[in-house]
Structure formats: C-alpha cells, structure tokens
Design a protein around this motif. Structure first.
Motif, short mmCIF file in Angstrom:
data_model
loop_
_atom_site.label_atom_id
_atom_site.label_comp_id
_atom_site.label_asym_id
_atom_site.label_seq_id
_atom_site.Cartn_x
_atom_site.Cartn_y
_atom_site.Cartn_z
N UNK A 156 0.85 -1.24 -0.05
CA UNK A 156 0.04 0.05 0.13
C UNK A 156 0.91 1.33 0.19
N UNK A 157 1.82 1.16 0.87
CA UNK A 157 2.78 2.37 0.96
C UNK A 157 3.77 2.58 -0.27
N UNK A 159 2.75 1.83 -3.29
CA UNK A 159 1.83 2.18 -4.36
C UNK A 159 1.89 3.49 -4.55
N UNK A 160 1.89 4.50 -3.87
CA UNK A 160 2.13 5.92 -3.87
C UNK A 160 3.48 6.64 -3.59
N UNK A 161 4.29 5.82 -2.88
CA UNK A 161 5.74 6.47 -2.30
C UNK A 161 6.68 6.57 -3.90
N UNK A 162 7.54 7.73 -3.65
CA UNK A 162 8.45 7.79 -4.50
C UNK A 162 9.93 7.79 -3.56
N UNK A 163 9.91 7.46 -2.29
CA UNK A 163 10.99 7.40 -1.64
C UNK A 163 11.41 6.03 -1.17
N UNK A 164 12.53 5.32 -1.04
CA UNK A 164 13.05 4.52 -0.68
C UNK A 164 12.45 3.95 0.88
N UNK A 165 12.65 4.94 1.88
CA UNK A 165 12.43 4.84 3.20
C UNK A 165 10.76 4.93 3.60
N UNK A 166 10.05 5.44 2.66
CA UNK A 166 8.79 5.80 3.33
C UNK A 166 7.73 4.46 3.43
N UNK A 167 7.98 3.59 2.51
CA UNK A 167 7.32 2.12 2.44
C UNK A 167 7.94 1.30 3.93
N UNK A 168 9.29 1.28 3.93
CA UNK A 168 9.66 0.60 5.04
C UNK A 168 9.37 0.96 6.40
N UNK A 169 9.50 2.53 6.56
CA UNK A 169 9.39 3.00 8.02
C UNK A 169 7.74 3.11 8.11
N UNK A 170 7.03 3.31 7.17
CA UNK A 170 5.48 3.39 7.32
C UNK A 170 5.26 2.09 7.70
N UNK A 171 5.60 1.02 7.19
CA UNK A 171 5.21 -0.51 7.55
C UNK A 171 5.56 -0.74 8.96
N UNK A 172 6.97 -0.22 9.24
CA UNK A 172 7.19 -0.22 10.92
C UNK A 172 6.53 0.06 11.66
N UNK A 173 5.97 1.48 11.39
CA UNK A 173 5.02 2.15 12.18
C UNK A 173 3.58 1.35 12.34
N UNK A 174 3.13 0.72 11.20
CA UNK A 174 1.98 0.27 11.43
C UNK A 174 2.00 -1.47 12.21
N UNK A 175 3.26 -2.08 12.07
CA UNK A 175 3.67 -3.16 12.60
C UNK A 175 3.56 -3.00 14.33
N UNK A 176 4.18 -1.98 14.47
CA UNK A 176 4.47 -1.47 16.01
C UNK A 176 2.97 -1.08 16.70
N UNK A 177 2.28 -0.27 15.90
CA UNK A 177 1.01 0.14 16.31
C UNK A 177 -0.16 -1.16 16.32
N UNK A 178 -0.03 -2.13 15.50
CA UNK A 178 -0.99 -3.14 15.33
C UNK A 178 -0.48 -4.09 16.32
N UNK A 179 0.70 -4.31 16.99
CA UNK A 179 1.25 -5.04 17.98
C UNK A 179 0.71 -4.49 19.45
N UNK A 180 0.42 -3.16 19.43
CA UNK A 180 0.25 -2.56 20.59
C UNK A 180 -1.20 -1.98 21.12
N UNK A 181 -2.10 -1.98 19.95
CA UNK A 181 -3.30 -1.45 19.96
C UNK A 181 -4.32 -2.04 20.85
N UNK A 182 -4.30 -3.30 20.91
CA UNK A 182 -5.04 -4.38 21.67
C UNK A 182 -4.92 -3.98 23.19
#
Length: 261
Positions: A156-157, A159-182
């Motif tokens: 998803x990230x 599909x619109x990113x022009x940067x190398x880092x955006x998909x990686x760091x955005x996915x890391x943020x989702x991973x951390x949030x998804x593990x702690x939201x419960x």
C-alpha cells in the motif's frame, strides 16, 4: 499468475533475500541456548523457534514492497511490463501473491527446522507439559498470516511512495501500532476510569482501523500447551481475509491513478 511466478524467481535470486534466509541457520543453535534455561528447555525452545520464524518473516515483509513495487517503478520495469496487455490490478495482485508464496515456503521450512530443534531440546530434560504439535503448527501459520498483513501494508505505501524509506518506515509504524493497539484499547476503555470520553473515542477509532496483529500471536499457547479455542482461530482467519482484501483494494485504487511514466 505470471507475475507471481516472476516475483518468486526474482526474489529467490536476490542476494539480500539469501542473506536474510541464512538466519534459518540459527535454528541449529536453539537446543544449545535453551539448555541454559535448566528445566524449561522444551518451553524455551518452542518460544525461540516461533520467535525466530517471526523475525525472519518480519524482515522479509518489511522489505517486500521494496523488492517488488518500488524497485519496479524506479527502474522503469513497471512501465515496460504494463505496456503488454495486462492490467495494473493483475500486476499488483500477482506481485503480492508471489511474495506471499515466498513467506509461506519460508514458514514451512522454519516449521520443519523448528520441530527438529524442539524435539532435540525436549530430549535433554522431560517437561511436565506435553508437546502439542497442533498448537505449534497453528502458531507458525498464524505468524505467516500476520506478516502477510504487514506485507500488504508495504505494498500500500509503495503504491504511492517515491522514496525508498517511506514504505519501510511506514510499515514499521503499522507493525508497532498493530502489536500494541489491543493493550492500549484494553487499558483505556476497560481499566482506566479517569480517561476522558474524547480520548476513549479516539482510541476506539484507531482500534478498529489499525490491524490487530496481537490476535495472531499464539506463542504462549504453543509453549505451554494451552488449548486454542477453535472459534478464535476461525475469527482470526476471517479477520485476515477481510483486512487484506480491504488493504489490497485501496492499494489497487491508488496504483491505478499513479503516473508511471
């Protein structure tokens, strides 16, 4: 289907992928490290085996979008491939399914190596708990489902990113949030009486939007031979298909509107 096969072939030849794959050699050290736990060799070896599988799948899913979508766009491969009579939907879905197949293959390899390591460790000191192989298999397969969701967010990230880092760091943020939201949801809405209604509302919104990745963590059930409720398994599988479908639909919608020239 051709994009899935193409994805599998390119990933298997990639040096970075082979380097990440070399982490499976650590399975050979699990009986040695679990020996330091004295009387919980079996439980520790099960936990370490599942954790090592999760670590390998995490690295692969974080860089999955870089290997496929982002690199194709940067090197103009996407423009060339889409000049043939194929749709962008087929391209995105084919690329995603190809990487998911890679994750599944790695999971099955890790399961086989993990079973050997657990059996060796359990032989050093007999535990009072039986080894529930069904729970261990469920834990491994649920890790696969969990990181397939993380991979979908990488796509998803990318599909619109022009940067190398955006998909990686955005996915890391989702991973951390998804593990702690419960845990945050349980504390704010069920245990804290001093929290404002506004904050509870905000947390509730994020709780239903973010992926609840903790639902796919079955490590404790496998390590301590706790019976897994079949209804929770079916619910988590249904949640996986629903969530991935929504994320990939959004990915396709964004990618269809992107200028690739």
């Amino acid at each position: 289907m051709r994009f899935s096969i193409f994805t599998i072939k390119t990933i298997l030849k990639d040096r970075l992928f082979l380097m990440i794959l070399s982490f499976i050699l650590v399975y050979g050290f699990i009986p040695f490290f679990s020996y330091f736990s004295m009387r919980q060799l079996q439980e520790i070896s099960i936990t370490m085996s599942i954790s090592l599988n999760s670590f390998i799948l995490l690295i692969l899913s974080l860089f999955g979008s870089i290997y496929t979508i982002w690199r194709d766009i940067e090197r103009k491969y996407t423009f060339t491939m889409l000049s043939y009579p194929v749709t962008r939907v087929n391209y995105i879905i084919g690329r995603y399914l190809g990487f998911v197949i890679i994750l599944l293959i790695i999971t099955l390899i890790n399961l086989g190596l993990g079973a050997i390591a657990i059996k060796i460790s359990a032989g050093f000191y007999k535990s009072q708990l039986p080894i529930m192989w069904s729970n261990i298999i469920v834990a491994y397969l649920f890790s696969f489902l969990k990181y397939s969701i993380v991979l979908a967010f990488g796509f998803l990230f990318a599909s619109f990113s022009t940067s190398f880092f955006t998909p990686v760091f955005s996915t890391i943020a989702i991973f951390l949030a998804g593990n702690s939201i419960q845990g945050i949801y349980d504390y704010i809405l069920k245990e804290s009486d001093k929290t404002s209604q506004f904050l509870k509302g905000v947390v509730s919104v994020f709780y239903y939007i973010l992926p609840n990745l903790s639902a796919f963590d079955m490590t404790s059930y496998a390590a301590y031979s706790i019976k897994i409720n079949s209804n929770s398994i079916l619910f988590s599988i249904g949640y996986f298909f629903l969530y991935v479908s929504v994320v990939m639909c959004i990915t396709v919608l964004i990618f269809n509107k992107r200028d690739l020239k």
